[in-house]
Design an enzyme around this catalytic site. Sequence first.
Site, short mmCIF file in Angstrom:
data_model
loop_
_atom_site.label_atom_id
_atom_site.label_comp_id
_atom_site.label_asym_id
_atom_site.label_seq_id
_atom_site.Cartn_x
_atom_site.Cartn_y
_atom_site.Cartn_z
N LYS A 100 10.88 -2.35 12.25
CA LYS A 100 12.02 -1.94 11.43
C LYS A 100 12.14 -0.43 11.51
O LYS A 100 11.15 0.28 11.67
CB LYS A 100 11.81 -2.35 9.97
CG LYS A 100 13.08 -2.46 9.16
CD LYS A 100 13.79 -3.78 9.43
CE LYS A 100 14.94 -4.01 8.48
NZ LYS A 100 15.55 -5.34 8.66
N VAL B 154 27.68 -8.90 -2.85
CA VAL B 154 28.64 -9.66 -2.04
C VAL B 154 29.21 -8.77 -0.95
O VAL B 154 30.41 -8.74 -0.69
CB VAL B 154 29.76 -10.27 -2.92
CG1 VAL B 154 29.21 -11.43 -3.72
CG2 VAL B 154 30.39 -9.24 -3.85
N GLY B 155 28.30 -8.05 -0.28
CA GLY B 155 28.69 -7.19 0.82
C GLY B 155 28.70 -7.94 2.14
O GLY B 155 29.27 -9.02 2.26
N LYS B 156 27.99 -7.38 3.13
CA LYS B 156 28.06 -7.92 4.49
C LYS B 156 27.69 -9.39 4.58
O LYS B 156 28.34 -10.18 5.25
CB LYS B 156 27.16 -7.09 5.43
CG LYS B 156 27.71 -5.72 5.74
CD LYS B 156 27.09 -5.13 7.00
CE LYS B 156 25.62 -4.86 6.87
NZ LYS B 156 25.09 -4.17 8.07
N VAL B 157 26.61 -9.79 3.91
CA VAL B 157 26.15 -11.18 3.95
C VAL B 157 26.68 -11.98 2.77
O VAL B 157 27.14 -13.12 2.93
CB VAL B 157 24.61 -11.24 3.97
CG1 VAL B 157 24.12 -12.69 3.88
CG2 VAL B 157 24.05 -10.57 5.21
N GLY B 158 26.63 -11.39 1.59
CA GLY B 158 26.97 -12.11 0.37
C GLY B 158 28.35 -12.71 0.37
O GLY B 158 28.55 -13.83 -0.14
N HIS B 159 29.34 -12.03 0.93
CA HIS B 159 30.70 -12.57 0.85
C HIS B 159 30.86 -13.80 1.76
O HIS B 159 31.62 -14.71 1.45
CB HIS B 159 31.75 -11.49 1.15
CG HIS B 159 32.04 -11.25 2.59
ND1 HIS B 159 31.24 -10.45 3.38
CD2 HIS B 159 33.05 -11.67 3.39
CE1 HIS B 159 31.75 -10.39 4.59
NE2 HIS B 159 32.84 -11.13 4.63
#
Length: 363
Positions: A91, A192-197
Amino acid sequence: MTDVTGAPVDVLHTLFRSEQGGHEQVVLCQDRASGLKAVIAIHSTALGPALGGTRFYPYASEEEAVADALNLSRGMSYKNAMAGLDHGGGKAVIIGDPEQIKSEELLLAYGRFVASLGGLYVTACDVGTYVADMDTVARECRWTTGRSPENGGAGDSSVLTAFGVFQGMRASAQHVWGDPTLRGRKVGVAGVGKVGHYLVEHLLSDGAEVVITDVREESVRRITEKHPGIAVAADTDALIRTEGLDIYAPCALGGALNDESVAVLTAKVVCGAANNQLAHPGVEKDLADRAILYAPDYVVNAGGVIQVADELHGFDFDRCKAKASKIFDTTLAIFARAKDDGIPPAAAADRIAEQRMAEARRR
Protein backbone atom coordinates in the site's frame (compact mmCIF):
# COMPACT_ATOMS: atom_id res chain seq x y z
CA MET A 1 0.76 10.29 19.07
CA THR A 2 -2.16 8.38 17.56
CA ASP A 3 -3.09 6.98 14.16
CA VAL A 4 -6.31 7.59 12.22
CA THR A 5 -8.18 5.17 14.49
CA GLY A 6 -7.06 6.99 17.65
CA ALA A 7 -4.67 4.21 18.67
CA PRO A 8 -1.13 5.03 19.90
CA VAL A 9 1.56 5.05 17.21
CA ASP A 10 5.01 3.53 17.63
CA VAL A 11 6.07 2.95 14.06
CA LEU A 12 9.35 1.14 14.65
CA HIS A 13 7.79 -1.15 17.24
CA THR A 14 4.99 -2.00 14.80
CA LEU A 15 7.45 -2.61 11.98
CA PHE A 16 10.00 -4.78 13.76
CA ARG A 17 8.62 -6.17 16.98
CA SER A 18 4.83 -6.47 16.98
CA GLU A 19 2.57 -9.19 15.63
CA GLN A 20 1.25 -6.58 13.19
CA GLY A 21 4.73 -6.09 11.73
CA GLY A 22 6.75 -8.36 9.48
CA HIS A 23 6.86 -5.90 6.60
CA GLU A 24 9.51 -6.62 4.01
CA GLN A 25 10.17 -3.05 2.97
CA VAL A 26 9.03 0.50 3.74
CA VAL A 27 10.06 3.33 1.43
CA LEU A 28 9.81 7.02 2.30
CA CYS A 29 9.52 9.15 -0.84
CA GLN A 30 10.05 12.89 -1.23
CA ASP A 31 10.19 15.16 -4.25
CA ARG A 32 10.65 18.75 -3.14
CA ALA A 33 9.93 20.24 -6.56
CA SER A 34 6.40 18.86 -6.69
CA GLY A 35 5.75 18.74 -2.95
CA LEU A 36 5.40 14.94 -2.93
CA LYS A 37 5.72 13.16 0.40
CA ALA A 38 4.73 9.51 0.23
CA VAL A 39 5.15 6.18 1.97
CA ILE A 40 5.22 2.85 0.13
CA ALA A 41 4.87 -0.18 2.39
CA ILE A 42 5.43 -3.74 1.15
CA HIS A 43 4.17 -6.24 3.70
CA SER A 44 4.64 -9.51 1.82
CA THR A 45 5.62 -10.86 -1.57
CA ALA A 46 5.14 -14.53 -0.58
CA LEU A 47 2.34 -15.00 -3.10
CA GLY A 48 3.75 -12.64 -5.72
CA PRO A 49 4.36 -8.91 -6.31
CA ALA A 50 2.71 -6.73 -3.67
CA LEU A 51 -0.54 -5.19 -4.91
CA GLY A 52 -2.48 -2.36 -3.30
CA GLY A 53 -3.79 1.13 -3.93
CA THR A 54 -2.45 4.62 -3.34
CA ARG A 55 -4.23 6.66 -0.69
CA PHE A 56 -4.00 10.48 -0.91
CA TYR A 57 -4.94 11.93 2.45
CA PRO A 58 -4.14 14.97 4.69
CA TYR A 59 -2.58 13.08 7.60
CA ALA A 60 -1.91 15.03 10.78
CA SER A 61 1.71 13.86 10.80
CA GLU A 62 4.24 11.81 8.87
CA GLU A 63 4.16 9.21 11.66
CA GLU A 64 0.42 8.80 11.23
CA ALA A 65 0.90 8.31 7.49
CA VAL A 66 3.53 5.61 8.02
CA ALA A 67 1.29 3.85 10.55
CA ASP A 68 -1.61 3.86 8.10
CA ALA A 69 0.59 2.51 5.30
CA LEU A 70 1.78 -0.32 7.55
CA ASN A 71 -1.77 -1.25 8.59
CA LEU A 72 -3.17 -1.02 5.07
CA SER A 73 -0.36 -3.00 3.42
CA ARG A 74 -0.67 -5.80 5.95
CA GLY A 75 -4.39 -5.87 5.26
CA MET A 76 -3.69 -6.19 1.54
CA SER A 77 -1.61 -9.32 2.12
CA TYR A 78 -4.59 -10.96 3.79
CA LYS A 79 -7.08 -9.58 1.26
CA ASN A 80 -5.11 -10.82 -1.74
CA ALA A 81 -4.59 -14.22 -0.11
CA MET A 82 -8.30 -14.64 0.65
CA ALA A 83 -9.22 -13.49 -2.87
CA GLY A 84 -7.08 -16.28 -4.30
CA LEU A 85 -4.73 -13.87 -6.08
CA ASP A 86 -1.07 -14.50 -6.84
CA HIS A 87 -0.11 -11.23 -5.17
CA GLY A 88 1.28 -10.15 -1.85
CA GLY A 89 0.26 -7.05 0.05
CA GLY A 90 1.41 -3.48 -0.40
CA LYS A 91 0.00 0.00 0.00
CA ALA A 92 1.11 3.55 -0.56
CA VAL A 93 -0.02 6.82 0.98
CA ILE A 94 0.60 10.33 -0.32
CA ILE A 95 0.55 12.92 2.44
CA GLY A 96 -1.55 16.02 1.84
CA ASP A 97 -4.97 17.27 0.82
CA PRO A 98 -5.49 16.06 -2.76
CA GLU A 99 -7.79 19.01 -3.45
CA GLN A 100 -4.96 21.36 -2.57
CA ILE A 101 -1.68 19.78 -3.69
CA LYS A 102 -2.45 17.10 -6.27
CA SER A 103 -0.76 17.93 -9.57
CA GLU A 104 0.54 16.23 -12.68
CA GLU A 105 4.12 16.84 -11.55
CA LEU A 106 3.47 15.26 -8.16
CA LEU A 107 1.82 12.16 -9.64
CA LEU A 108 4.63 11.72 -12.17
CA ALA A 109 7.19 11.98 -9.38
CA TYR A 110 5.26 9.38 -7.41
CA GLY A 111 5.20 7.11 -10.46
CA ARG A 112 8.98 7.28 -10.68
CA PHE A 113 9.30 6.13 -7.07
CA VAL A 114 6.99 3.17 -7.67
CA ALA A 115 8.90 2.30 -10.86
CA SER A 116 12.18 2.33 -8.93
CA LEU A 117 10.97 -0.75 -7.02
CA GLY A 118 11.15 -2.76 -10.23
CA GLY A 119 7.76 -4.46 -9.97
CA LEU A 120 7.87 -5.44 -6.30
CA TYR A 121 4.87 -3.15 -5.80
CA VAL A 122 1.92 -2.70 -8.17
CA THR A 123 -0.22 0.36 -7.45
CA ALA A 124 -3.86 1.27 -8.06
CA CYS A 125 -6.56 3.72 -6.87
CA ASP A 126 -7.65 4.25 -3.29
CA VAL A 127 -9.14 7.07 -1.21
CA GLY A 128 -8.20 10.38 -2.85
CA THR A 129 -6.94 8.90 -6.12
CA TYR A 130 -8.85 8.16 -9.30
CA VAL A 131 -8.56 6.52 -12.70
CA ALA A 132 -7.22 9.71 -14.28
CA ASP A 133 -4.51 9.84 -11.61
CA MET A 134 -3.43 6.28 -12.41
CA ASP A 135 -3.25 7.20 -16.10
CA THR A 136 -0.77 9.91 -15.11
CA VAL A 137 1.24 7.65 -12.79
CA ALA A 138 1.39 5.03 -15.56
CA ARG A 139 3.30 7.44 -17.77
CA GLU A 140 6.27 6.88 -15.47
CA CYS A 141 5.47 3.41 -14.14
CA ARG A 142 4.28 0.30 -15.98
CA TRP A 143 3.35 -1.36 -12.68
CA THR A 144 0.14 0.68 -12.47
CA THR A 145 -3.42 -0.64 -12.56
CA GLY A 146 -6.81 1.01 -12.27
CA ARG A 147 -6.19 2.93 -15.49
CA SER A 148 -8.86 4.06 -17.93
CA PRO A 149 -9.96 1.77 -20.77
CA GLU A 150 -8.57 4.35 -23.19
CA ASN A 151 -5.14 3.76 -21.65
CA GLY A 152 -5.29 -0.01 -21.54
CA GLY A 153 -6.91 -0.32 -18.13
CA ALA A 154 -10.08 -1.63 -16.58
CA GLY A 155 -11.49 1.66 -15.33
CA ASP A 156 -13.15 2.26 -11.99
CA SER A 157 -12.63 -0.67 -9.59
CA SER A 158 -15.33 0.68 -7.26
CA VAL A 159 -17.95 -1.12 -9.35
CA LEU A 160 -16.72 -4.60 -8.45
CA THR A 161 -15.74 -3.56 -4.94
CA ALA A 162 -19.37 -2.70 -4.27
CA PHE A 163 -20.53 -5.90 -5.98
CA GLY A 164 -18.25 -7.96 -3.73
CA VAL A 165 -19.49 -6.24 -0.58
CA PHE A 166 -23.03 -6.95 -1.70
CA GLN A 167 -22.13 -10.64 -2.06
CA GLY A 168 -20.63 -10.64 1.43
CA MET A 169 -23.78 -9.01 2.73
CA ARG A 170 -25.94 -11.67 1.07
CA ALA A 171 -23.80 -14.37 2.70
CA SER A 172 -24.19 -12.63 6.07
CA ALA A 173 -27.97 -12.57 5.63
CA GLN A 174 -27.91 -16.26 4.72
CA HIS A 175 -25.93 -17.05 7.89
CA VAL A 176 -28.06 -14.96 10.26
CA TRP A 177 -31.55 -15.18 8.78
CA GLY A 178 -31.33 -18.27 6.56
CA ASP A 179 -32.01 -16.35 3.35
CA PRO A 180 -29.51 -14.46 1.13
CA THR A 181 -31.98 -11.82 0.04
CA LEU A 182 -31.86 -8.36 1.59
CA ARG A 183 -35.47 -7.63 0.77
CA GLY A 184 -37.11 -5.92 3.72
CA ARG A 185 -33.82 -5.53 5.62
CA LYS A 186 -32.83 -2.08 6.85
CA VAL A 187 -29.23 -1.34 5.85
CA GLY A 188 -27.25 1.68 7.03
CA VAL A 189 -24.46 2.80 4.68
CA ALA A 190 -21.87 5.18 6.15
CA GLY A 191 -20.01 6.75 3.26
CA VAL A 192 -21.67 6.91 -0.16
CA GLY A 193 -18.69 7.99 -2.22
CA LYS A 194 -16.82 5.92 -4.80
CA VAL A 195 -17.95 2.52 -3.51
CA GLY A 196 -20.89 3.34 -1.27
CA HIS A 197 -23.13 4.79 -3.96
CA TYR A 198 -22.79 1.63 -6.08
CA LEU A 199 -23.58 -0.49 -3.02
CA VAL A 200 -26.73 1.53 -2.42
CA GLU A 201 -27.92 0.69 -5.93
CA HIS A 202 -27.42 -3.04 -5.33
CA LEU A 203 -29.30 -2.84 -2.05
CA LEU A 204 -32.24 -0.93 -3.49
CA SER A 205 -32.46 -3.33 -6.44
CA ASP A 206 -32.63 -6.22 -3.98
CA GLY A 207 -35.48 -4.58 -2.07
CA ALA A 208 -33.59 -3.35 1.00
CA GLU A 209 -34.57 -0.27 2.99
CA VAL A 210 -31.49 1.97 2.97
CA VAL A 211 -30.34 4.73 5.33
CA ILE A 212 -27.26 6.73 4.33
CA THR A 213 -24.87 9.28 5.73
CA ASP A 214 -21.71 10.99 4.47
CA VAL A 215 -19.56 13.92 5.56
CA ARG A 216 -19.76 15.26 2.00
CA GLU A 217 -23.11 16.85 1.22
CA GLU A 218 -22.61 16.39 -2.52
CA SER A 219 -22.28 12.61 -2.05
CA VAL A 220 -25.57 12.48 -0.15
CA ARG A 221 -27.23 14.75 -2.71
CA ARG A 222 -26.21 12.46 -5.58
CA ILE A 223 -28.14 9.63 -3.91
CA THR A 224 -31.19 11.60 -2.79
CA GLU A 225 -31.67 13.31 -6.14
CA LYS A 226 -31.86 9.91 -7.80
CA HIS A 227 -33.83 8.28 -4.96
CA PRO A 228 -35.83 11.07 -3.24
CA GLY A 229 -37.41 8.77 -0.68
CA ILE A 230 -34.17 7.42 0.75
CA ALA A 231 -33.53 8.15 4.44
CA VAL A 232 -30.54 10.24 5.54
CA ALA A 233 -28.95 10.14 9.00
CA ALA A 234 -27.31 13.27 10.37
CA ASP A 235 -23.99 11.50 10.92
CA THR A 236 -22.48 8.07 11.54
CA ASP A 237 -23.25 8.25 15.26
CA ALA A 238 -26.92 8.72 14.45
CA LEU A 239 -26.83 6.02 11.79
CA ILE A 240 -25.49 3.27 14.05
CA ARG A 241 -28.20 4.06 16.61
CA THR A 242 -31.00 3.83 14.03
CA GLU A 243 -33.92 1.81 15.39
CA GLY A 244 -34.54 -1.44 13.54
CA LEU A 245 -31.21 -1.42 11.70
CA ASP A 246 -30.35 -4.91 10.43
CA ILE A 247 -27.01 -4.31 8.74
CA TYR A 248 -24.38 -1.62 9.17
CA ALA A 249 -22.07 -0.99 6.20
CA PRO A 250 -19.01 1.18 6.99
CA CYS A 251 -17.78 2.43 3.61
CA ALA A 252 -15.52 5.35 4.54
CA LEU A 253 -12.20 5.37 6.46
CA GLY A 254 -11.01 2.75 8.95
CA GLY A 255 -11.60 2.41 12.67
CA ALA A 256 -15.39 2.53 12.38
CA LEU A 257 -15.81 -0.27 14.91
CA ASN A 258 -14.47 0.81 18.29
CA ASP A 259 -15.45 0.42 21.93
CA GLU A 260 -17.92 3.30 21.77
CA SER A 261 -19.61 2.49 18.45
CA VAL A 262 -20.00 -1.24 19.10
CA ALA A 263 -21.66 -0.54 22.45
CA VAL A 264 -24.51 1.40 20.81
CA LEU A 265 -24.75 -0.38 17.45
CA THR A 266 -28.29 -1.59 16.77
CA ALA A 267 -27.48 -3.76 13.74
CA LYS A 268 -27.06 -7.53 13.89
CA VAL A 269 -24.57 -7.61 11.01
CA VAL A 270 -21.59 -5.45 10.04
CA CYS A 271 -20.52 -5.74 6.41
CA GLY A 272 -18.96 -2.83 4.58
CA ALA A 273 -16.30 -1.66 2.15
CA ALA A 274 -14.01 0.31 4.48
CA ASN A 275 -10.56 -1.08 5.21
CA ASN A 276 -9.36 -1.78 8.77
CA GLN A 277 -12.80 -1.41 10.35
CA LEU A 278 -11.71 -2.87 13.71
CA ALA A 279 -10.08 -0.11 15.76
CA HIS A 280 -8.18 -2.70 17.81
CA PRO A 281 -8.13 -6.53 18.05
CA GLY A 282 -10.43 -6.65 21.07
CA VAL A 283 -13.32 -5.17 19.11
CA GLU A 284 -14.08 -8.46 17.37
CA LYS A 285 -14.75 -10.06 20.77
CA ASP A 286 -17.00 -7.14 21.72
CA LEU A 287 -19.01 -7.75 18.54
CA ALA A 288 -19.26 -11.46 19.29
CA ASP A 289 -20.33 -10.78 22.87
CA ARG A 290 -23.20 -8.68 21.53
CA ALA A 291 -24.09 -11.37 18.97
CA ILE A 292 -23.24 -9.03 16.09
CA LEU A 293 -21.92 -10.88 13.03
CA TYR A 294 -18.86 -9.24 11.47
CA ALA A 295 -18.02 -9.99 7.84
CA PRO A 296 -14.23 -9.40 7.64
CA ASP A 297 -13.68 -6.24 5.63
CA TYR A 298 -10.71 -7.43 3.62
CA VAL A 299 -12.70 -10.43 2.42
CA VAL A 300 -15.88 -8.70 1.31
CA ASN A 301 -14.23 -5.64 -0.23
CA ALA A 302 -11.86 -7.64 -2.44
CA GLY A 303 -13.82 -7.10 -5.67
CA GLY A 304 -11.74 -4.08 -6.58
CA VAL A 305 -8.39 -5.79 -6.13
CA ILE A 306 -9.67 -8.76 -8.13
CA GLN A 307 -10.38 -6.30 -10.96
CA VAL A 308 -7.05 -4.47 -10.88
CA ALA A 309 -5.11 -7.74 -10.65
CA ASP A 310 -6.90 -8.99 -13.74
CA GLU A 311 -5.90 -5.83 -15.57
CA LEU A 312 -2.28 -6.97 -15.49
CA HIS A 313 -3.18 -9.93 -17.71
CA GLY A 314 -5.70 -8.37 -20.09
CA PHE A 315 -8.90 -7.24 -18.44
CA ASP A 316 -12.16 -9.16 -18.87
CA PHE A 317 -15.08 -7.76 -16.84
CA ASP A 318 -17.20 -10.91 -16.94
CA ARG A 319 -14.27 -13.01 -15.73
CA CYS A 320 -13.69 -10.57 -12.87
CA LYS A 321 -17.34 -10.43 -11.90
CA ALA A 322 -17.44 -14.23 -11.77
CA LYS A 323 -14.43 -14.21 -9.43
CA ALA A 324 -15.99 -11.46 -7.27
CA SER A 325 -19.22 -13.43 -7.01
CA LYS A 326 -17.26 -16.13 -5.17
CA ILE A 327 -16.95 -13.71 -2.24
CA PHE A 328 -20.38 -15.05 -1.26
CA ASP A 329 -19.00 -18.59 -0.85
CA THR A 330 -15.76 -17.42 0.77
CA THR A 331 -17.68 -15.41 3.37
CA LEU A 332 -19.90 -18.37 4.22
CA ALA A 333 -16.81 -20.59 4.54
CA ILE A 334 -15.30 -18.12 7.01
CA PHE A 335 -18.44 -18.12 9.14
CA ALA A 336 -18.38 -21.93 9.14
CA ARG A 337 -14.68 -22.01 10.13
CA ALA A 338 -15.36 -19.50 12.90
CA LYS A 339 -18.14 -21.69 14.28
CA ASP A 340 -16.05 -24.86 14.08
CA ASP A 341 -13.00 -23.29 15.74
CA GLY A 342 -15.00 -21.28 18.28
CA ILE A 343 -13.43 -18.00 17.21
CA PRO A 344 -14.69 -14.70 15.70
CA PRO A 345 -14.96 -14.51 11.88
CA ALA A 346 -12.03 -12.07 11.63
CA ALA A 347 -9.75 -14.56 13.35
CA ALA A 348 -11.02 -17.37 11.12
CA ALA A 349 -10.29 -15.34 7.99
CA ASP A 350 -6.81 -14.53 9.29
CA ARG A 351 -6.08 -18.22 9.85
CA ILE A 352 -7.11 -19.15 6.33
CA ALA A 353 -5.06 -16.32 4.78
CA GLU A 354 -2.00 -17.05 6.92
CA GLN A 355 -2.17 -20.71 5.95
CA ARG A 356 -2.09 -19.82 2.25
CA MET A 357 0.87 -17.44 2.70
CA ALA A 358 2.78 -19.95 4.82
CA GLU A 359 2.30 -22.66 2.23
CA ALA A 360 3.59 -20.30 -0.49
CA ARG A 361 6.76 -19.54 1.52
CA ARG A 362 7.50 -23.26 1.86
CA ARG A 363 7.43 -23.80 -1.89
